[in-house]
Write a protein that holds these residues in place. Structure first.
Motif, short mmCIF file in Angstrom:
data_model
loop_
_atom_site.label_atom_id
_atom_site.label_comp_id
_atom_site.label_asym_id
_atom_site.label_seq_id
_atom_site.Cartn_x
_atom_site.Cartn_y
_atom_site.Cartn_z
N LEU A 211 0.82 -1.20 0.00
CA LEU A 211 0.00 0.00 0.00
C LEU A 211 0.86 1.26 0.00
O LEU A 211 0.59 2.21 -0.74
CB LEU A 211 -0.92 0.00 1.22
N VAL A 212 1.89 1.25 0.81
CA VAL A 212 2.79 2.41 0.88
C VAL A 212 3.49 2.63 -0.46
O VAL A 212 3.55 3.74 -0.99
CB VAL A 212 3.82 2.23 2.01
N GLY A 213 4.01 1.54 -1.04
CA GLY A 213 4.69 1.65 -2.33
C GLY A 213 3.77 2.13 -3.43
O GLY A 213 4.16 2.96 -4.27
N ALA A 214 2.53 1.64 -3.42
CA ALA A 214 1.56 2.05 -4.44
C ALA A 214 1.20 3.53 -4.29
O ALA A 214 1.12 4.26 -5.29
CB ALA A 214 0.31 1.19 -4.36
N THR A 215 1.01 3.97 -3.06
CA THR A 215 0.66 5.38 -2.82
C THR A 215 1.76 6.31 -3.29
O THR A 215 1.50 7.32 -3.96
CB THR A 215 0.37 5.61 -1.33
N MET A 216 3.00 5.97 -2.96
CA MET A 216 4.12 6.81 -3.38
C MET A 216 4.35 6.72 -4.88
O MET A 216 4.90 7.64 -5.49
CB MET A 216 5.38 6.40 -2.61
N ALA B 56 2.18 15.75 -3.19
CA ALA B 56 1.15 15.28 -2.26
C ALA B 56 1.17 13.76 -2.14
O ALA B 56 1.04 13.22 -1.04
CB ALA B 56 -0.22 15.76 -2.73
N ALA B 57 1.34 13.06 -3.25
CA ALA B 57 1.38 11.61 -3.22
C ALA B 57 2.59 11.11 -2.42
O ALA B 57 2.48 10.14 -1.66
CB ALA B 57 1.41 11.05 -4.64
N CYS B 58 3.72 11.77 -2.58
CA CYS B 58 4.93 11.38 -1.82
C CYS B 58 4.74 11.62 -0.32
O CYS B 58 5.11 10.78 0.50
CB CYS B 58 6.14 12.15 -2.33
N LEU B 59 4.17 12.78 0.04
CA LEU B 59 3.92 13.07 1.45
C LEU B 59 2.93 12.08 2.05
O LEU B 59 3.10 11.61 3.18
CB LEU B 59 3.39 14.50 1.61
#
Length: 291
Positions: free
Chosen positions: A211-216, A273-276
Protein backbone atom coordinates in the motif's frame (compact mmCIF):
# COMPACT_ATOMS: atom_id res chain seq x y z
CA UNK A 1 -14.33 -20.41 17.23
CA UNK A 2 -16.65 -17.41 17.26
CA UNK A 3 -14.90 -16.01 20.33
CA UNK A 4 -11.47 -16.33 18.69
CA UNK A 5 -12.80 -14.68 15.54
CA UNK A 6 -14.16 -11.77 17.60
CA UNK A 7 -10.82 -11.36 19.39
CA UNK A 8 -8.95 -11.35 16.07
CA UNK A 9 -11.36 -8.80 14.63
CA UNK A 10 -10.96 -6.58 17.71
CA UNK A 11 -7.16 -6.71 17.40
CA UNK A 12 -7.36 -5.71 13.74
CA UNK A 13 -9.69 -2.82 14.60
CA UNK A 14 -7.34 -1.59 17.34
CA UNK A 15 -4.34 -1.80 15.00
CA UNK A 16 -6.20 0.16 12.31
CA UNK A 17 -7.17 2.78 14.87
CA UNK A 18 -3.57 3.11 16.04
CA UNK A 19 -2.37 3.52 12.44
CA UNK A 20 -5.02 6.19 11.87
CA UNK A 21 -4.00 8.08 15.04
CA UNK A 22 -0.31 8.02 14.10
CA UNK A 23 -1.17 9.19 10.60
CA UNK A 24 -3.23 12.12 11.95
CA UNK A 25 -0.30 13.23 14.13
CA UNK A 26 1.90 13.69 11.04
CA UNK A 27 1.28 17.22 9.69
CA UNK A 28 3.08 16.59 6.39
CA UNK A 29 0.96 13.50 5.77
CA UNK A 30 -2.21 15.50 6.43
CA UNK A 31 -1.05 18.22 4.04
CA UNK A 32 -0.36 15.60 1.37
CA UNK A 33 -3.77 14.00 1.89
CA UNK A 34 -5.58 17.35 1.74
CA UNK A 35 -3.80 18.44 -1.46
CA UNK A 36 -4.43 15.11 -3.16
CA UNK A 37 -8.07 15.05 -2.05
CA UNK A 38 -8.63 18.62 -3.27
CA UNK A 39 -7.21 17.75 -6.69
CA UNK A 40 -9.45 14.68 -6.93
CA UNK A 41 -12.54 16.69 -5.91
CA UNK A 42 -11.69 19.49 -8.32
CA UNK A 43 -11.36 16.99 -11.16
CA UNK A 44 -14.58 15.16 -10.30
CA UNK A 45 -16.57 18.39 -10.00
CA UNK A 46 -14.88 20.15 -12.92
CA UNK A 47 -18.22 20.75 -14.72
CA UNK A 48 -19.48 22.60 -11.63
CA UNK A 49 -16.32 24.62 -10.95
CA UNK A 50 -15.39 25.56 -14.53
CA UNK A 51 -17.29 28.50 -16.01
CA UNK A 52 -16.34 27.61 -19.58
CA UNK A 53 -16.28 24.45 -21.63
CA UNK A 54 -12.70 23.21 -21.99
CA UNK A 55 -13.05 22.71 -25.77
CA UNK A 56 -14.85 25.95 -26.66
CA UNK A 57 -12.69 28.45 -28.56
CA UNK A 58 -13.08 32.19 -28.08
CA UNK A 59 -11.46 34.13 -30.93
CA UNK A 60 -11.17 37.35 -28.93
CA UNK A 61 -9.44 35.56 -26.01
CA UNK A 62 -6.42 34.08 -27.80
CA UNK A 63 -3.38 34.17 -25.49
CA UNK A 64 -5.39 36.05 -22.86
CA UNK A 65 -3.27 36.47 -19.73
CA UNK A 66 -4.70 35.59 -16.29
CA UNK A 67 -7.57 37.84 -15.22
CA UNK A 68 -10.64 37.76 -12.99
CA UNK A 69 -12.71 36.38 -15.87
CA UNK A 70 -10.06 33.78 -16.80
CA UNK A 71 -7.92 33.13 -13.67
CA UNK A 72 -5.45 30.91 -15.56
CA UNK A 73 -5.69 32.82 -18.85
CA UNK A 74 -6.46 31.30 -22.25
CA UNK A 75 -4.41 29.26 -24.73
CA UNK A 76 -3.54 29.83 -28.38
CA UNK A 77 -7.04 28.90 -29.49
CA UNK A 78 -8.78 31.06 -26.89
CA UNK A 79 -9.78 28.11 -24.69
CA UNK A 80 -10.07 28.76 -20.96
CA UNK A 81 -6.98 27.29 -19.30
CA UNK A 82 -8.58 26.84 -15.87
CA UNK A 83 -11.24 24.61 -17.40
CA UNK A 84 -8.62 22.63 -19.27
CA UNK A 85 -6.50 22.12 -16.14
CA UNK A 86 -9.54 21.02 -14.12
CA UNK A 87 -10.72 18.58 -16.77
CA UNK A 88 -7.12 17.51 -17.41
CA UNK A 89 -6.90 16.31 -13.83
CA UNK A 90 -9.45 13.65 -14.70
CA UNK A 91 -7.10 12.13 -17.26
CA UNK A 92 -3.80 12.64 -15.42
CA UNK A 93 -5.01 11.38 -12.03
CA UNK A 94 -6.83 8.45 -13.64
CA UNK A 95 -3.69 7.49 -15.56
CA UNK A 96 -1.61 7.71 -12.38
CA UNK A 97 -4.00 5.60 -10.30
CA UNK A 98 -4.80 2.98 -12.96
CA UNK A 99 -1.16 2.61 -14.00
CA UNK A 100 -0.09 2.16 -10.37
CA UNK A 101 -2.93 -0.28 -9.58
CA UNK A 102 -2.17 -2.43 -12.63
CA UNK A 103 1.58 -2.52 -11.96
CA UNK A 104 0.95 -3.31 -8.28
CA UNK A 105 -1.42 -6.18 -9.07
CA UNK A 106 0.95 -7.70 -11.60
CA UNK A 107 3.89 -7.20 -9.25
CA UNK A 108 1.96 -8.93 -6.46
CA UNK A 109 1.25 -11.92 -8.69
CA UNK A 110 4.86 -12.35 -9.79
CA UNK A 111 6.25 -11.55 -6.33
CA UNK A 112 3.94 -14.06 -4.66
CA UNK A 113 4.97 -16.81 -7.07
CA UNK A 114 8.67 -16.06 -6.66
CA UNK A 115 8.61 -15.68 -2.87
CA UNK A 116 6.28 -18.53 -1.97
CA UNK A 117 7.37 -21.28 -4.37
CA UNK A 118 11.07 -20.35 -4.54
CA UNK A 119 13.71 -22.37 -6.41
CA UNK A 120 12.93 -22.70 -10.14
CA UNK A 121 9.91 -20.38 -10.09
CA UNK A 122 11.92 -17.79 -8.16
CA UNK A 123 14.82 -17.92 -10.61
CA UNK A 124 12.59 -17.62 -13.68
CA UNK A 125 10.53 -14.73 -12.30
CA UNK A 126 13.46 -12.76 -10.91
CA UNK A 127 15.56 -13.11 -14.07
CA UNK A 128 12.59 -11.75 -16.02
CA UNK A 129 12.38 -8.87 -13.53
CA UNK A 130 16.12 -8.25 -13.97
CA UNK A 131 15.56 -7.83 -17.70
CA UNK A 132 12.72 -5.35 -17.16
CA UNK A 133 14.64 -3.43 -14.50
CA UNK A 134 17.71 -3.14 -16.72
CA UNK A 135 15.73 -0.84 -19.02
CA UNK A 136 14.96 2.66 -17.67
CA UNK A 137 11.26 2.93 -16.84
CA UNK A 138 10.52 5.94 -19.03
CA UNK A 139 12.37 4.39 -21.97
CA UNK A 140 10.41 1.14 -21.59
CA UNK A 141 7.16 3.12 -21.43
CA UNK A 142 8.13 5.03 -24.57
CA UNK A 143 8.84 1.80 -26.47
CA UNK A 144 5.56 0.20 -25.40
CA UNK A 145 3.57 3.37 -26.12
CA UNK A 146 5.17 3.58 -29.58
CA UNK A 147 4.27 -0.03 -30.35
CA UNK A 148 0.71 0.14 -28.98
CA UNK A 149 -0.05 3.66 -30.14
CA UNK A 150 -1.57 6.61 -28.23
CA UNK A 151 -4.72 6.39 -26.10
CA UNK A 152 -5.78 6.01 -22.48
CA UNK A 153 -5.71 2.20 -22.26
CA UNK A 154 -2.43 1.86 -24.15
CA UNK A 155 -0.86 4.56 -21.98
CA UNK A 156 -1.95 2.76 -18.79
CA UNK A 157 -0.31 -0.45 -20.05
CA UNK A 158 2.87 1.41 -21.02
CA UNK A 159 3.06 3.08 -17.61
CA UNK A 160 2.46 -0.11 -15.61
CA UNK A 161 5.07 -2.41 -17.13
CA UNK A 162 8.12 -0.49 -15.94
CA UNK A 163 6.90 -0.37 -12.33
CA UNK A 164 6.26 -4.11 -11.97
CA UNK A 165 9.81 -5.12 -10.84
CA UNK A 166 9.78 -2.79 -7.82
CA UNK A 167 6.56 -4.24 -6.38
CA UNK A 168 7.62 -7.78 -7.28
CA UNK A 169 10.96 -7.53 -5.46
CA UNK A 170 9.42 -5.87 -2.40
CA UNK A 171 6.69 -8.49 -2.08
CA UNK A 172 9.11 -11.36 -2.71
CA UNK A 173 11.40 -10.16 0.07
CA UNK A 174 8.51 -9.82 2.50
CA UNK A 175 7.12 -13.26 1.65
CA UNK A 176 10.54 -14.88 2.14
CA UNK A 177 10.46 -13.55 5.71
CA UNK A 178 6.97 -14.83 6.55
CA UNK A 179 6.52 -18.03 4.52
CA UNK A 180 7.97 -20.22 7.30
CA UNK A 181 5.84 -18.68 10.05
CA UNK A 182 3.56 -20.91 12.12
CA UNK A 183 0.30 -19.75 10.57
CA UNK A 184 1.58 -20.70 7.09
CA UNK A 185 2.63 -24.14 8.35
CA UNK A 186 -0.74 -24.55 10.07
CA UNK A 187 -2.59 -23.74 6.84
CA UNK A 188 -0.44 -26.24 4.95
CA UNK A 189 -1.05 -28.93 7.58
CA UNK A 190 -4.82 -28.80 7.02
CA UNK A 191 -4.34 -29.22 3.26
CA UNK A 192 -5.07 -25.64 2.16
CA UNK A 193 -4.22 -25.17 -1.48
CA UNK A 194 -1.21 -23.05 -2.42
CA UNK A 195 -3.44 -20.44 -4.04
CA UNK A 196 -5.62 -20.18 -0.91
CA UNK A 197 -2.60 -19.82 1.36
CA UNK A 198 -1.21 -17.03 -0.81
CA UNK A 199 -4.52 -15.17 -1.10
CA UNK A 200 -5.80 -15.67 2.46
CA UNK A 201 -2.61 -15.68 4.53
CA UNK A 202 0.41 -14.39 2.63
CA UNK A 203 -0.83 -11.33 0.73
CA UNK A 204 -2.86 -9.84 3.66
CA UNK A 205 0.28 -9.91 5.81
CA UNK A 206 2.27 -8.05 3.15
CA UNK A 207 -0.43 -5.45 2.50
CA UNK A 208 1.20 -2.57 4.39
CA UNK A 209 4.43 -2.22 2.32
CA UNK A 210 2.48 -2.77 -0.91
CA UNK A 211 0.00 0.00 0.00
CA UNK A 212 2.79 2.41 0.88
CA UNK A 213 4.69 1.65 -2.33
CA UNK A 214 1.56 2.05 -4.44
CA UNK A 215 0.66 5.38 -2.82
CA UNK A 216 4.12 6.81 -3.38
CA UNK A 217 4.13 5.43 -6.92
CA UNK A 218 1.06 7.40 -7.99
CA UNK A 219 2.98 10.69 -8.15
CA UNK A 220 5.76 9.19 -10.24
CA UNK A 221 3.25 7.55 -12.57
CA UNK A 222 1.44 10.87 -13.08
CA UNK A 223 4.74 12.53 -13.99
CA UNK A 224 5.61 9.68 -16.34
CA UNK A 225 2.18 9.92 -17.99
CA UNK A 226 2.73 13.65 -18.46
CA UNK A 227 6.13 12.93 -20.00
CA UNK A 228 4.61 10.54 -22.54
CA UNK A 229 1.91 13.04 -23.46
CA UNK A 230 4.50 15.82 -23.69
CA UNK A 231 6.41 13.99 -26.41
CA UNK A 232 3.23 12.90 -28.20
CA UNK A 233 3.11 9.23 -27.12
CA UNK A 234 0.41 9.43 -24.46
CA UNK A 235 -2.97 11.13 -24.43
CA UNK A 236 -3.34 13.25 -27.54
CA UNK A 237 -4.67 16.75 -28.15
CA UNK A 238 -7.32 18.13 -27.91
CA UNK A 239 -7.76 16.02 -24.74
CA UNK A 240 -6.69 18.35 -21.88
CA UNK A 241 -4.21 16.05 -20.13
CA UNK A 242 -1.62 17.99 -18.11
CA UNK A 243 1.38 16.75 -20.10
CA UNK A 244 -0.41 17.56 -23.36
CA UNK A 245 -1.11 21.08 -22.03
CA UNK A 246 2.61 21.54 -21.34
CA UNK A 247 3.43 20.32 -24.83
CA UNK A 248 0.89 22.69 -26.35
CA UNK A 249 2.32 25.72 -24.54
CA UNK A 250 6.06 25.02 -24.75
CA UNK A 251 6.57 27.05 -27.94
CA UNK A 252 5.18 30.15 -26.21
CA UNK A 253 7.00 29.84 -22.89
CA UNK A 254 8.78 33.21 -23.17
CA UNK A 255 5.82 35.30 -24.33
CA UNK A 256 3.00 33.52 -22.48
CA UNK A 257 4.48 31.59 -19.54
CA UNK A 258 1.05 31.04 -17.97
CA UNK A 259 0.44 28.31 -20.56
CA UNK A 260 2.97 26.04 -18.83
CA UNK A 261 3.04 27.45 -15.28
CA UNK A 262 -0.40 26.22 -14.23
CA UNK A 263 -0.27 22.70 -15.72
CA UNK A 264 3.27 22.36 -14.37
CA UNK A 265 2.17 23.44 -10.89
CA UNK A 266 -0.66 20.91 -10.99
CA UNK A 267 1.74 18.07 -11.86
CA UNK A 268 4.28 19.14 -9.24
CA UNK A 269 1.78 19.64 -6.42
CA UNK A 270 -0.07 16.35 -6.85
CA UNK A 271 3.22 14.43 -7.18
CA UNK A 272 4.47 16.06 -3.97
CA UNK A 273 1.15 15.28 -2.26
CA UNK A 274 1.38 11.61 -3.22
CA UNK A 275 4.93 11.38 -1.82
CA UNK A 276 3.92 13.07 1.45
CA UNK A 277 0.91 10.78 1.74
CA UNK A 278 3.03 7.69 1.10
CA UNK A 279 5.64 8.79 3.66
CA UNK A 280 2.90 9.37 6.21
CA UNK A 281 1.40 5.92 5.63
CA UNK A 282 4.83 4.30 5.94
CA UNK A 283 5.54 6.02 9.26
CA UNK A 284 2.05 5.25 10.56
CA UNK A 285 2.15 1.56 9.63
CA UNK A 286 5.70 1.00 10.85
CA UNK A 287 6.74 3.75 13.32
CA UNK A 288 10.14 2.06 13.77
CA UNK A 289 11.11 3.36 10.32
CA UNK A 290 10.48 6.97 11.34
CA UNK A 291 13.68 8.85 11.94
Amino acid sequence: MAKNANITQAKKTNQSLEVFKRFCKNPLAIIGFVIFFVFVLASVFAPVIAKYDYATMYGDMIFQTPSLEHPFGCDRFGRDLLSRVLYGGRYSITLGILGTVLSTLLGMVFGSIAGFFGQTADNIVMRFMDILQAIPGILLSMVIATVLGPGMINTVIALSVGAIPGTCRMLRGTILQIRNNEYIEAASSINCSKARIIIKHVIPNTFAPVLVGATMGIGGTIMQAASLSFIGLGVQQPTPEWGALLSDGRNYILLYPHLIIFPGLAIGLISLAACLLGDGLRDAMDPKLKK
